[in-house]
Design a protein around this motif. Structure first.
Motif, PDB file in Angstrom:
ATOM      1  N   HIS A 163       0.830  -1.207   0.000  1.00  0.00           N
ATOM      2  CA  HIS A 163       0.000   0.000   0.000  1.00  0.00           C
ATOM      3  C   HIS A 163       0.863   1.255   0.000  1.00  0.00           C
ATOM      4  N   PHE A 164       1.985   1.225   0.682  1.00  0.00           N
ATOM      5  CA  PHE A 164       2.926   2.337   0.616  1.00  0.00           C
ATOM      6  C   PHE A 164       3.455   2.481  -0.806  1.00  0.00           C
ATOM      7  N   MET A 165       3.764   1.360  -1.447  1.00  0.00           N
ATOM      8  CA  MET A 165       4.272   1.396  -2.818  1.00  0.00           C
ATOM      9  C   MET A 165       3.249   2.001  -3.780  1.00  0.00           C
ATOM     10  N   GLN A 166       1.971   1.735  -3.541  1.00  0.00           N
ATOM     11  CA  GLN A 166       0.933   2.351  -4.376  1.00  0.00           C
ATOM     12  C   GLN A 166       1.051   3.871  -4.336  1.00  0.00           C
ATOM     13  N   GLN A 167       1.225   4.409  -3.138  1.00  0.00           N
ATOM     14  CA  GLN A 167       1.296   5.862  -2.992  1.00  0.00           C
ATOM     15  C   GLN A 167       2.561   6.422  -3.621  1.00  0.00           C
ATOM     16  N   VAL A 168       3.659   5.696  -3.500  1.00  0.00           N
ATOM     17  CA  VAL A 168       4.897   6.121  -4.144  1.00  0.00           C
ATOM     18  C   VAL A 168       4.701   6.186  -5.655  1.00  0.00           C
ATOM     19  N   GLU A 169       4.065   5.157  -6.207  1.00  0.00           N
ATOM     20  CA  GLU A 169       3.836   5.125  -7.649  1.00  0.00           C
ATOM     21  C   GLU A 169       2.966   6.291  -8.099  1.00  0.00           C
ATOM     22  N   LYS A 170       1.901   6.583  -7.358  1.00  0.00           N
ATOM     23  CA  LYS A 170       1.022   7.698  -7.722  1.00  0.00           C
ATOM     24  C   LYS A 170       1.773   9.022  -7.692  1.00  0.00           C
ATOM     25  N   GLU A 171       2.596   9.203  -6.665  1.00  0.00           N
ATOM     26  CA  GLU A 171       3.340  10.460  -6.570  1.00  0.00           C
ATOM     27  C   GLU A 171       4.357  10.585  -7.691  1.00  0.00           C
ATOM     28  N   LEU A 172       5.009   9.482  -8.028  1.00  0.00           N
ATOM     29  CA  LEU A 172       5.987   9.516  -9.112  1.00  0.00           C
ATOM     30  C   LEU A 172       5.325   9.869 -10.438  1.00  0.00           C
ATOM     31  N   ILE A 173       4.189   9.237 -10.729  1.00  0.00           N
ATOM     32  CA  ILE A 173       3.496   9.504 -11.992  1.00  0.00           C
ATOM     33  C   ILE A 173       3.023  10.952 -12.033  1.00  0.00           C
ATOM     34  N   ALA A 174       2.504  11.460 -10.899  1.00  0.00           N
ATOM     35  CA  ALA A 174       2.046  12.845 -10.859  1.00  0.00           C
ATOM     36  C   ALA A 174       3.206  13.815 -11.072  1.00  0.00           C
ATOM     37  N   ARG A 175       4.372  13.466 -10.579  1.00  0.00           N
ATOM     38  CA  ARG A 175       5.527  14.368 -10.649  1.00  0.00           C
ATOM     39  C   ARG A 175       6.263  14.272 -11.983  1.00  0.00           C
ATOM     40  N   PHE A 176       6.434  13.039 -12.495  1.00  0.00           N
ATOM     41  CA  PHE A 176       7.285  12.838 -13.669  1.00  0.00           C
ATOM     42  C   PHE A 176       6.534  12.327 -14.898  1.00  0.00           C
ATOM     43  N   GLY A 177       5.315  11.788 -14.723  1.00  0.00           N
ATOM     44  CA  GLY A 177       4.608  11.195 -15.842  1.00  0.00           C
ATOM     45  C   GLY A 177       4.906   9.710 -15.956  1.00  0.00           C
ATOM     46  N   ALA A 178       3.937   8.953 -16.465  1.00  0.00           N
ATOM     47  CA  ALA A 178       4.076   7.502 -16.555  1.00  0.00           C
ATOM     48  C   ALA A 178       5.224   7.089 -17.465  1.00  0.00           C
TER      49      ALA A 178
END
Length: 784
Positions: free
Chosen positions: A300-315
């Protein structure tokens, strides 16, 4: 004769015209479909070279981020190369799925001809698809589903030709083995050979033998074959024979594999001496619900990391372009403690939970569990710690009481605990007639301290009416919430809906001297070559002052009172959160009809929140769970995180004095010394963030460059080797926290140059009197 010839010629002409028209129509559709196919280069995101790797704060690996397929299904997070896969597994899949894989160029004419023949004969169509076709269908065309339509087949063939021209056979086969669906693993679908090997045999792909490989390969066309092992054996026998024909294995190897006493997970099988099945019993249908499939720590922590990364850098940057190295705030010890608390949690039947732990000085997320963890199966993906907004019940009351204290009231201020009604346009008879939990009234004046200890609704609502709802809504907004503008007085007893993460963040100012900070998950992001894309130490974190240090401590003192003032026999609700040797404060919360249970608590080192309730909502019965369920879960989580750490005390700011509580002689209540010269109110100026009105200036936005020792996170000295010197920006008022350690310990000299530095220990004081850790991890109505 001439007439007959003319008729024949006419029919031929009509036939030719029909063919031409049909070809034209077909060409039109093919042209249209060809212009609407996805980019075949998206397959690059499935290769190992683009894996984004995620690390905890101690640099231990948490897992890898890989993209979802077009239809939303996620491939296994652990990708493997062909070198990491058993040759038997590769040979089994090629033989079973595409025997001419190394001979064709994406399309198999023999297979297509066979498929057309069966179609014309109205027979069941099988075979004909190449591995390349299947890979394209699984990934690039997954949104079209499995329907056999002309559009899908044309797109599939065109893309297959492009893929074959651009990728090697080995790359195609590697991607296929990492993307193929191998069955239902419970909350996690079994995509990829790594998941399949771990799920069905508990092995790594490289360790699969011939018998296990043929078993897995024969599941690919239909994973439901798992449910009938005797029938599956027939498919395995056929595959072994074809592998001998194609020269992949010898007759002796095939016979030995057939005689092996194979036991797929969940099955109990007996064999005779020749390898025939005597009996087969599916003893555990849930066997494929495996912990081994969840190859990511702290999912669940990894989910949030992934969302933040995509929001910051793009998929595309996260899943392509070579991948990233991501260094996070997660503390493995704290995470293990949270997971242990989740596993051991005793919750009402049908309930689950969400829990989170923060560093109150930096708002770094140290641990997160989004579900009740059950042995033997991965938790559902829904993350109750950050996704599920629930009414907070009485856990909101400390925020109201502290808001009241910030207006000049004290913990000794009294409100009546007698029946009361308030005007309410939307209520029956135009009146809101609240009740205490259980309908009990004390029929006397209550100090704020005792009213909070007993979690009484009536004094709380009277207090909210006294200070005004607009004042309280404004404070909740400062604390990161979004209260409804038309919310009534019930807001004061917990109709606010939010998440455990945001509740923990709202309690952090009680510990750190009054500063609210936006929670964060990521400390540092680099490319695989070491280029820094993001460093939290160089960015100003979203923060604002919400209380003065004195008012924050008064609120903290009330939280300490809730946990420690009353024993169970005296009506205490928070005592089960106590931790020997540590100061602990907190507050429970229970919403109407027992739909939500809360505990939000703090120690000098951590602040955390635990929510318990039903995933889909609904009551958990009419039992009074106040203080029984959540405090023990919170205590287990925090005790595990604190294990091995020396006890610390909360920092008491200047200007605090104590008086004996009028309701209990052994209780001391914190008050602001009337002779204290400093200012204790927080005001707003021209829509700016709230700032403290006091003699010392507030933290400024200005920063200065300093050289830090990457190994310690403190200022570099003349003894720091040049390769360990890093440049950072810090605010001037925080420089004392970066001072070199007066008693340095020997440090290793073999740290990789691209790794983030460890954060220094939080200083006990700072220029404004607030205990603050330097930000350098370079790397609804409530009842009780």
């Amino acid at each position: 004769m001439n007439l007959f010839l003319r008729l024949v010629l006419l029919l031929l002409a009509l036939a030719v015209a029909a063919v031409v028209v049909a070809a034209g129509v077909a060409a039109t559709f093919v042209s249209k479909w060809a212009s609407d196919i996805p980019d075949y280069r998206r397959l690059d995101s499935l290769t190992l070279g683009t894996t984004t790797r995620v690390y905890a704060r101690d640099l231990s690996p948490l897992g890898s981020l890989t993209p979802a397929l077009a239809g939303g299904a996620r491939i296994n997070r652990t990708l493997v190369t062909l070198e990491e896969i058993s040759p038997y597994m590769i040979a089994s899949v090629v033989t079973n799925e595409d025997r001419r894989f190394f001979e064709h160029y994406g399309l198999d004419p023999i297979g297509i001809s066979r498929g057309l023949k069966k179609t014309l004969n109205n027979e069941r169509v099988e075979g004909g698809s190449t591995l390349t076709n299947q890979l394209v269908k699984l990934t690039l065309l997954d949104d079209l589903g499995g329907a056999r339509t002309p559009e899908r087949k044309v797109k599939e063939w065109l893309l297959s030709l492009q893929v074959e021209r651009s990728f090697t056979k080995e790359e195609i086969l590697n991607n296929y083995l990492n993307a193929i669906y191998w069955g239902d693993g419970g909350a996690v679908e079994l995509f990829g050979v790594h998941a399949a090997a771990r799920a069905y045999f508990g092995k790594l792909p490289r360790d699969l033998n011939l018998a296990q490989s043929t078993y897995l390969a024969t599941l690919v066309p239909s994973p439901r074959r798992y449910l009938d092992y005797k029938i599956q054996r027939g498919y395995m026998r056929s595959l072994l024979e074809r592998m001998v024909e194609d020269g992949w294995v010898t007759r002796a190897q095939a016979d030995a594999a057939w005689r092996e006493k194979l036991q797929p997970r969940g099955w109990k099988v007996t064999y005779d001496a020749t390898g025939n099945v005597k009996s087969a019993e599916l003893v555990n249908r849930s066997a494929t619900y495996l912990r081994a499939v969840t190859t990511t720590r702290a999912p669940h922590f990894m989910q949030q990391v992934e969302k933040e990364l995509i929001a910051r850098f793009g998929a595309e940057r996260v899943f392509g372009s070579g991948g990233l190295n991501v260094y996070t705030t997660l503390d493995p010890q704290a995470q293990s403690a949270a997971e242990l608390a989740s596993r051991q949690a005793v919750v009402p039947q049908g309930a689950t939970l969400g829990a989170v732990l923060l560093d109150p000085y930096t708002a770094e997320v140290l641990a997160m569990v989004g579900q009740k963890i059950e042995a033997g199966r991965p938790p559902p993906e829904w993350n109750n710690a950050v996704q599920g907004k629930r009414q907070v019940g009485s856990s909101i009351k400390p925020l109201l009481y502290t808001t009241a204290l910030s207006t000049g009231l004290t913990q000794l201020h009294t409100e009546e605990d007698r029946p009361v009604s308030f005007p309410c346009s939307g209520c029956p008879d135009g009146e809101y007639k609240p009740q205490n939990f259980g309908g009990k009234f004390y029929h006397r004046d209550m100090t704020l301290r005792e009213a909070l200890n007993r979690s009484l609704n009536i004094p709380t609502l009277r207090l909210a009416d006294r200070i005004g709802l607009p004042t309280f809504r404004g404070k909740l907004t400062e604390l990161g919430f979004t209260p409804s503008r038309d919310s009534g007085l019930s807001l004061a007893i917990g109709t606010l809906e939010t998440t455990p993460l945001m509740m923990a963040a709202a309690y952090a100012p009680f510990v750190n001297g009054g500063i609210w900070r936006q929670p964060r998950y990521i400390s540092r992001v680099t490319t695989v070559s070491g280029q820094v894309l993001y460093d939290a130490a160089n960015e100003r974190q979203a923060q604002r002052r919400v209380w003065s240090p004195q008012v924050a401590y008064l609120g903290l003192d009330m939280l300490l009172g809730y946990v420690n003032d009353f024993r169970p026999t005296e009506g205490g609700f928070g005592w089960k959160a106590r931790i020997p040797g540590w100061e602990v404060g907190g507050k429970t919360g229970t919403t109407n009809d027992v739909r939500d249970l809360w505990f939000v608590g703090a120690t000098p080192t951590y602040v955390g929140a635990v929510w318990v309730g039903k995933q889909a909502g609904g009551t958990m019965g009419d039992k009074d769970y106040s203080g029984e369920v959540n405090p023990p879960i919170w205590r287990t989580m925090v005790m595990g995180a604190l294990a091995g750490k020396p006890p610390r005390q909360f920092t008491v700011p200047d200007g605090i004095m104590y008086e004996t509580a009028p309701f209990k002689r052994d209780v001391q209540i914190a008050l602001v010394d009337p002779n204290y010269q400093g200012k204790t109110t927080v005001i707003e100026r021209d829509n700016e963030l709230p700032q403290l009105r006091e003699a010392s200036p507030p933290p400024s936005d200005a920063t200065v460059k300093v050289n830090l020792d990457r190994r310690t996170g403190r200022l570099a000295t003349e003894f720091t080797p040049p390769e360990f010197v890093i440049e950072r920006r810090v605010r001037p008022e925080e420089l004392p926290g970066y001072a070199p350690d007066p008693n340095p310990q020997p440090l290793p000299d073999d740290l990789p140059a691209s790794l983030p530095a460890a954060a220094p220990k939080p200083p006990t004081d700072s220029p404004d009197g607030i205990p603050r850790a330097p930000q350098l991890p370079a790397q609804a109505g409530g009842n009780s």
